[in-house]
Write a protein that holds these residues in place. Structure first.
Motif, PDB file in Angstrom:
ATOM      1  N   UNK A 134       0.829  -1.210   0.000  1.00 52.39           N
ATOM      2  CA  UNK A 134       0.000   0.000   0.000  1.00 52.39           C
ATOM      3  C   UNK A 134       0.861   1.256   0.000  1.00 52.39           C
ATOM      4  N   UNK A 135       1.910   1.247   0.809  1.00 51.89           N
ATOM      5  CA  UNK A 135       2.804   2.401   0.829  1.00 51.89           C
ATOM      6  C   UNK A 135       3.499   2.570  -0.523  1.00 51.89           C
ATOM      7  N   UNK A 136       3.877   1.445  -1.137  1.00 51.33           N
ATOM      8  CA  UNK A 136       4.510   1.500  -2.449  1.00 51.33           C
ATOM      9  C   UNK A 136       3.552   2.075  -3.484  1.00 51.33           C
ATOM     10  N   UNK A 137       2.279   1.663  -3.403  1.00 58.30           N
ATOM     11  CA  UNK A 137       1.279   2.196  -4.329  1.00 58.30           C
ATOM     12  C   UNK A 137       1.095   3.699  -4.140  1.00 58.30           C
ATOM     13  N   UNK A 138       1.071   4.141  -2.873  1.00 57.99           N
ATOM     14  CA  UNK A 138       0.945   5.574  -2.618  1.00 57.99           C
ATOM     15  C   UNK A 138       2.137   6.330  -3.186  1.00 57.99           C
ATOM     16  N   UNK A 139       3.328   5.755  -3.032  1.00 50.93           N
ATOM     17  CA  UNK A 139       4.522   6.401  -3.572  1.00 50.93           C
ATOM     18  C   UNK A 139       4.460   6.463  -5.095  1.00 50.93           C
ATOM     19  N   UNK A 140       3.970   5.366  -5.710  1.00 50.00           N
ATOM     20  CA  UNK A 140       3.847   5.351  -7.172  1.00 50.00           C
ATOM     21  C   UNK A 140       2.831   6.378  -7.655  1.00 50.00           C
ATOM     22  N   UNK A 141       1.731   6.513  -6.902  1.00 48.86           N
ATOM     23  CA  UNK A 141       0.715   7.497  -7.272  1.00 48.86           C
ATOM     24  C   UNK A 141       1.252   8.918  -7.165  1.00 48.86           C
ATOM     25  N   UNK A 142       2.169   9.146  -6.226  1.00 50.91           N
ATOM     26  CA  UNK A 142       2.728  10.482  -6.041  1.00 50.91           C
ATOM     27  C   UNK A 142       3.966  10.714  -6.891  1.00 50.91           C
ATOM     28  N   UNK A 143       4.347   9.710  -7.677  1.00 48.02           N
ATOM     29  CA  UNK A 143       5.579   9.841  -8.457  1.00 48.02           C
ATOM     30  C   UNK A 143       5.490  10.999  -9.439  1.00 48.02           C
ATOM     31  N   UNK A 144       4.293  11.292  -9.936  1.00 46.55           N
ATOM     32  CA  UNK A 144       4.145  12.407 -10.864  1.00 46.55           C
ATOM     33  C   UNK A 144       4.210  13.750 -10.186  1.00 46.55           C
ATOM     34  N   UNK A 145       4.141  13.745  -8.839  1.00 43.98           N
ATOM     35  CA  UNK A 145       4.183  15.009  -8.095  1.00 43.98           C
ATOM     36  C   UNK A 145       5.554  15.234  -7.493  1.00 43.98           C
ATOM     37  N   UNK A 146       6.041  14.210  -6.774  1.00 44.57           N
ATOM     38  CA  UNK A 146       7.357  14.321  -6.172  1.00 44.57           C
ATOM     39  C   UNK A 146       8.411  14.308  -7.268  1.00 44.57           C
ATOM     40  N   UNK A 147       9.230  15.368  -7.293  1.00 42.29           N
ATOM     41  CA  UNK A 147      10.330  15.418  -8.241  1.00 42.29           C
ATOM     42  C   UNK A 147       9.918  15.678  -9.674  1.00 42.29           C
TER      43      UNK A 147
END
Length: 222
Positions: A147-160
């Motif tokens: 779940x944490x990995x999915x959240x990170x993937x979803x935010x990949x377009x925002x972070x960085x």
């Protein structure tokens, strides 16, 4: 295979089917543990009933064996006393108890076999429960990691993904424009000051020139 085992196989098959469709495997595991606890409780209750029934069949069997021995002893005593009629009655009852012995022995053996099978199934249920329960925390940790990995993937377009260098380049251009505007205003003000100084200096020069000419004229008249 017993009805109990077939029902258990259906339960496991249903669990596997739901696992493929579930969005929350841990919740499904908890439901499986809950259902298994219910099955264990039902199996333990049935085990108690079978144990009581098995003891009752054994008591009936022992009673039939005891009465056979008793009636045979009575038949021998009656025969010794030349009471053939009593001896025959005792033998007839012995034969009835022999028939009961055969009946209750069969029931007792069936009940004892069912009790052993039920004990094995109960042990299997408890083993399955302990196995799943011991792995629940591990799978819960794995699911949380996913779940944490999915959240990170979803935010990949925002972070960085906000093009920070470009943002600072635009900021640099804006600051440079502001500095240029400020310098232009400063140069304009300095030009105005120089012009005023030049205008003021010319007036003094003319006055001094007029004074010098006036002095020259006056000295000529003398």
């Amino acid at each position: 295979m017993s009805v109990f085992r077939r029902m258990r196989d259906i339960t496991v098959a249903t669990f596997n089917e739901h696992l493929e469709q579930s969005q929350d495997p841990v919740q499904l595991i908890d439901q499986f543990l809950y259902n298994t606890r219910q099955e264990i409780a039902e199996a333990e209750k049935l085990h108690q009933q079978y144990a009581v029934h098995t003891r009752q069949m054994k008591q009936q069997l022992d009673h039939a064996l005891s009465m056979q021995a008793k009636r045979e002893e009575q038949a021998l005593l009656a025969l010794k006393a030349d009471e053939e009629h009593v001896a025959k009655l005792a033998l007839q009852e012995k034969m009835l108890y022999a028939e009961k012995e055969e009946q209750y022995r069969e029931l007792w053996e069936q009940s004892r076999e069912s009790l052993r099978e039920l004990e094995q199934q109960l042990d299997t249920l408890k083993t399955e429960y302990q196995t799943v329960h011991s792995k629940r925390q591990y799978y819960a940790a794995r699911v949380q990691t996913l779940r944490l990995q999915q959240q990170m993937n979803e935010r990949a377009g925002t972070y960085g993904g906000r093009n920070v260098p470009r943002m600072f380049n635009r900021l640099e251009d804006r600051v440079a424009d502001m500095e240029a505007e400020t310098q232009s205003l400063r140069d304009l003000r300095r030009g105005e000051e120089h012009a005023r100084d030049a205008q003021g200096g010319g007036s003094l020069l003319e006055q001094e020139w007029a004074r010098l000419k006036s002095k020259l004229n006056n000295s000529g008249k003398e």
